[in-house]
Design an enzyme around this catalytic site. Structure first.
Site, PDB file in Angstrom:
ATOM      1  N   LEU A 136       0.865  -1.171   0.000  1.00 38.34           N
ATOM      2  CA  LEU A 136       0.000   0.000   0.000  1.00 38.34           C
ATOM      3  C   LEU A 136       0.903   1.223   0.000  1.00 38.34           C
ATOM      4  O   LEU A 136       1.976   1.210   0.615  1.00 38.34           O
ATOM      5  CB  LEU A 136      -0.908   0.026   1.243  1.00 38.34           C
ATOM      6  CG  LEU A 136      -1.925  -1.107   1.399  1.00 38.34           C
ATOM      7  CD1 LEU A 136      -2.689  -0.941   2.710  1.00 38.34           C
ATOM      8  CD2 LEU A 136      -2.894  -1.145   0.223  1.00 38.34           C
ATOM      9  N   ASP A 137       0.475   2.296  -0.661  1.00 42.52           N
ATOM     10  CA  ASP A 137       1.246   3.532  -0.649  1.00 42.52           C
ATOM     11  C   ASP A 137       1.467   4.007   0.782  1.00 42.52           C
ATOM     12  O   ASP A 137       0.646   3.740   1.674  1.00 42.52           O
ATOM     13  CB  ASP A 137       0.505   4.648  -1.393  1.00 42.52           C
ATOM     14  CG  ASP A 137       0.365   4.359  -2.888  1.00 42.52           C
ATOM     15  OD1 ASP A 137       1.081   3.475  -3.382  1.00 42.52           O
ATOM     16  OD2 ASP A 137      -0.459   5.035  -3.521  1.00 42.52           O
ATOM     17  N   VAL A 138       2.526   4.779   0.988  1.00 42.05           N
ATOM     18  CA  VAL A 138       2.791   5.375   2.302  1.00 42.05           C
ATOM     19  C   VAL A 138       1.588   6.206   2.761  1.00 42.05           C
ATOM     20  O   VAL A 138       1.221   6.191   3.938  1.00 42.05           O
ATOM     21  CB  VAL A 138       4.059   6.260   2.246  1.00 42.05           C
ATOM     22  CG1 VAL A 138       4.222   7.063   3.532  1.00 42.05           C
ATOM     23  CG2 VAL A 138       5.294   5.400   2.008  1.00 42.05           C
TER      24      VAL A 138
END
Length: 306
Positions: A136-138
């Protein structure tokens, strides 16, 4: 310790530039790829290559990546655990946490937090990416599974690759979608002029996003989004492409004013449900990740008219 990565060029990358392919396949910037190529750290079929060289299906590419700072691996950080057994652990990843260390990232990671909490991850691969089968993106929170055993690691990788995993997100986007439910089928690749972005581009990797409007709010829509593929920044890119950027995501087309009024400091995007077959027991499993406080607060403000 530096990591040596070997990959085989997929059919979808036939005839593309080497730097474009490596950036997409490794999830790193084209500027870093260019630097590695200039330093002769990239070989194609055993021969040092140029960044503009075109690759062919089946080419063997070898890349020596920079040190990913493994000393930061075991870093204590709050990480809600939704489920755990000997083979897998499912977490509700907080915003501001990466899946694993990478060049240029010095913040907390899922791998580091799990190791610091005493989790035993015995999968193959580089230490800083042990157990990671998806990311998942930051700036995105929500449900994420990490493999703890070698058997789970291989089988989960196959399941994600073959699209056998259910991935459902909630996203708050600007405006109202017409139609209110639909499918976006548009290829995604590195942005042609902005290296830090992805975009819908001709010749990109296939990407399919299904969406459904759950609730219409003042100036925004709450969507349920289901991914059929798992491209970098896929939901963000596809929402920008149809003119409905995710609230709090100015990189992908959102007007920052609404996010400021809602007190948001990141994109309103959350992986709310993750469903898959347990890689060892064969049990069908589904996990829901509660919304984080900042996302709940933004919804409450919208429903109250700010």
């Amino acid at each position: 310790m530096r990591e040596r990565v070997r990959l085989r060029v997929p059919e979808s990358a036939q005839g593309k530039r080497l730097d474009q392919v490596l950036a997409a396949e490794l999830g790193i910037s084209r500027s870093l790829v260019a630097k590695l190529i200039k330093q002769n750290e990239v070989k194609v079929n055993g021969v040092v290559s140029r960044k503009s060289a075109e690759v062919a299906r089946g080419d063997q590419v070898e890349v020596l990546l920079p040190d990913a700072s493994p000393k930061t691996l075991e870093t204590p950080a709050p990480l809600p655990i939704l489920y755990q057994d000997a083979d897998i652990v499912v977490v509700n990843k907080p915003v501001g946490m990466a899946a694993h260390t990478a060049p240029g990232w010095e913040g907390p990671t899922v791998v580091g937090a799990l190791l610091a909490a005493g989790a035993e991850i015995v999968t193959s691969g580089p230490a800083e990416r042990k157990g990671i089968v998806h990311r998942l993106d930051v700036g995105t929170s929500g449900a994420m599974v990490v493999a703890k055993s070698e058997l789970a690691y291989g089988r989960l990788q196959d399941d994600f690759r073959e699209r056998r995993v259910q991935k459902i997100y909630h996203a708050l986007v600007q405006g109202y979608l017409d139609p209110p439910a639909g499918t976006i089928d548009a290829p995604i690749g590195r942005h042609p002029s902005r290296d830090f972005k992805m975009a819908v581009v001709t010749g990109g990797r296939p990407a399919i996003t299904h969406y459904r409007t759950v609730e219409c709010l003042p100036g925004a829509s709450l969507l349920e989004v289901q991914l059929e593929t798992g491209r970098t920044h896929q939901i963000r890119v596809h929402m920008e492409a149809i003119g409905h950027g995710i609230v709090g995501d100015p990189i992908y087309g959102a007007n920052p004013r609404l996010a400021q009024e809602l007190g948001l400091t990141r994109q309103w995007l959350h992986a709310v449900t993750l469903g898959f077959t347990h890689p060892v027991t064969g049990e069908q499993m589904s996990f829901g990740a509660p919304l984080t406080a900042d996302l709940e607060d933004a919804l409450t403000r919208l429903r109250r008219g700010f």
